[in-house]
Write an enzyme that holds these catalytic residues in place. Structure first.
Site, mmCIF file in Angstrom:
data_model
loop_
_atom_site.group_PDB
_atom_site.id
_atom_site.type_symbol
_atom_site.label_atom_id
_atom_site.label_comp_id
_atom_site.label_asym_id
_atom_site.label_seq_id
_atom_site.Cartn_x
_atom_site.Cartn_y
_atom_site.Cartn_z
ATOM 1 N N TYR A 1 36.356 -46.740 42.583
ATOM 2 C CA TYR A 1 37.235 -46.879 41.428
ATOM 3 C C TYR A 1 37.880 -45.644 41.324
ATOM 4 C CZ TYR A 1 35.102 -51.098 40.072
ATOM 5 O OH TYR A 1 34.672 -52.469 40.003
ATOM 6 N N TYR B 1 30.320 -51.661 46.469
ATOM 7 C CA TYR B 1 29.661 -50.355 46.290
ATOM 8 C C TYR B 1 28.392 -50.678 45.270
ATOM 9 C CZ TYR B 1 31.551 -51.639 41.502
ATOM 10 O OH TYR B 1 31.805 -52.548 40.271
ATOM 11 N N ARG C 1 27.233 -54.102 44.417
ATOM 12 C CA ARG C 1 28.058 -55.312 43.788
ATOM 13 C C ARG C 1 28.972 -56.053 44.964
ATOM 14 N NH1 ARG C 1 30.350 -56.065 39.214
ATOM 15 N NH2 ARG C 1 29.668 -58.103 40.115
ATOM 16 N N HIS D 1 34.878 -57.664 44.368
ATOM 17 C CA HIS D 1 35.569 -58.307 43.100
ATOM 18 C C HIS D 1 36.693 -57.592 42.627
ATOM 19 C CE1 HIS D 1 32.843 -55.385 41.473
ATOM 20 N NE2 HIS D 1 33.595 -55.339 40.513
ATOM 21 N N HIS E 1 38.616 -57.414 39.057
ATOM 22 C CA HIS E 1 38.317 -57.576 37.448
ATOM 23 C C HIS E 1 39.685 -58.285 36.705
ATOM 24 C CE1 HIS E 1 34.843 -55.053 36.733
ATOM 25 N NE2 HIS E 1 35.274 -54.530 37.817
#
Lengths: 235, 178
Positions: free
Chosen positions: A106, A145, A155, A158, A160
């Site tokens: 991110y 990640y 995770r 995905h 959000h």
């Protein structure tokens, strides 16, 4: 506009506040019973987006942060329909999206995962549903990640999503997953969802939505709580 | 029952929402469409500041919560959003106006709260401590046992009101199932 029967969170679908497998819930989940007002005593409303102006590239994450080239990774296009529990479309509602880049990193300053940033990708965007409740945005498929919840925790891929719907009870923040991801069965976020609802967050690959020579197509339909039509349904 | 479509399940907002939902506040290059200034004229005499912190079960301030306010007294429909990660004390701070009483109810502001560690968001409310009479007769406040009611009532300050949100513990805030 006769559909103002209100429903609460569907407890057979929605995760509980406390889920021990997701450690951060331990100190943050309410412990006392929630207060449930009579629906008749609530006047429900929420922000409306009829005149909302999106930026020209807000719904194209493959282009909206370009500095010196195109972002790396698999281009995808995500389509879906936003409806209420009666299946009525929710037109002109805002979707906000954010995600990791194709390496699983991110741009958030607090993300310390040891994977490269992409100078041409921010992972943030917005789009609106159209008159029939349909939305579409372009992005790069996010990478997996690792995180500190438990040893060797990863995770799944995905995206959000944040949505509003017609009033504050239809507010939703969720995550869209990808079909066939082997990490789904190990992920406490996914596993926190009761079995009846778990597959609802997994998008479907759709060859018909796939754009030749450009982007793989995925479909992710969203059902917001309640039966409220939005204020502009009759306009 | 009827043929309802199944609700899409909620998932946590996670720790990394800032550049998507509150980018301007956190100094990212994407422009926020909403912030914590809920009124156009921040210097108008009726503008108030509402601030506070969100505490976890160990009494520590939470620095990655997203607080959303929504108020609708028929005349003013106001929405604001602020993350608790940019103030040095991890506070949320909003500029708004105090809503009017509607149909004899105590004036209040809806709070929608998201954070890492919440798989489902929580709803609470902000009432005002200088509305003692209306608070005492308010239908919703009277659903709450009297010793917990003060968790919903903001205290007047020189510039507005303050209210803290406690996720757990003796001072646990009252949350609503709306």
């Amino acid at each position: 506009m006769s559909d103002i029967i209100q429903t609460g969170f569907d407890r057979e679908i929605q995760p509980n506040y406390l889920y021990e497998g997701y450690k951060s819930t331990l100190l943050r989940a309410p412990t006392k019973p929630l207060i449930m007002p009579k629906k008749a005593d609530l006047t429900l409303s929420g922000p409306v987006f009829k005149d909302f102006e999106l930026g020209a590239l807000d719904s194209d994450l493959t282009k909206n942060a370009v500095k010196n080239g195109e972002p790396l990774g698999e281009r995808i296009v995500v389509h879906g329909k936003v409806t209420n529990e009666k299946g009525h479309p929710i037109p002109y509602t805002l979707l906000e999206i954010w995600q990791a880049n194709s390496s699983g990193r991110y741009i958030h300053k607090a993300d310390q995962h040891n994977a490269p940033l992409d100078p041409n990708f921010s992972g943030a965007g917005r789009c609106m549903t159209d008159a029939e409740g349909n939305y579409k945005f372009y992005t790069i498929k996010p990478g997996a990640y690792s995180w500190g919840n438990h040893p060797n925790a990863w995770r799944p891929n995905h995206i959000h999503f944040s949505l509003f719907g017609g009033d504050i009870t239809s507010r939703l923040i969720t995550q869209m997953y990808f079909p066939g991801d082997p990490l789904l069965e190990f992920d406490p976020m996914v596993q926190s969802i009761p079995l009846k609802g778990r597959d609802l967050l997994i998008s479907k690959f759709d060859l018909a939505l796939t754009e030749p020579d450009f982007a793989l197509g995925f479909r992710f339909d969203i059902v917001l709580r309640g039966h409220h039509a939005t204020p502009f349904e009759n306009q | 029952m009827d043929n309802r479509n199944l609700q899409t399940p909620s998932q946590t907002i996670g720790p990394f929402f800032a550049y998507g939902l509150t980018p301007t506040q956190y100094d990212y290059e994407f422009e926020s469409w909403v912030d914590n200034n809920m009124v156009a004229d921040l210097d108008a005499p009726e503008t108030i500041e509402i601030s506070g912190s969100v505490f976890d079960g160990e009494g520590k301030t939470i620095n990655d919560a997203l607080v959303e306010l929504w108020q609708d007294d028929g005349e003013h429909k106001l929405y604001g959003r602020f993350g608790t990660g940019t103030d040095e004390k991890n506070r949320f701070i909003f500029k708004t106006i105090k809503p009017k009483s509607v149909d004899g109810q105590a004036p209040f502001i809806n709070v929608i709260l998201f954070m890492r560690g919440q798989l489902l968001h929580t709803y609470t409310r902000i009432y005002f401590d200088d509305e003692a009479n209306l608070n005492q007769s308010d239908k919703i406040l009277n659903l709450v046992e009297s010793e917990r009611r003060n968790t919903l009532i903001a205290k007047k300050t020189e510039v507005g009101y303050t209210i803290n949100i406690h996720m757990q513990g003796q001072k646990e805030t009252v949350f609503f199932d709306l």
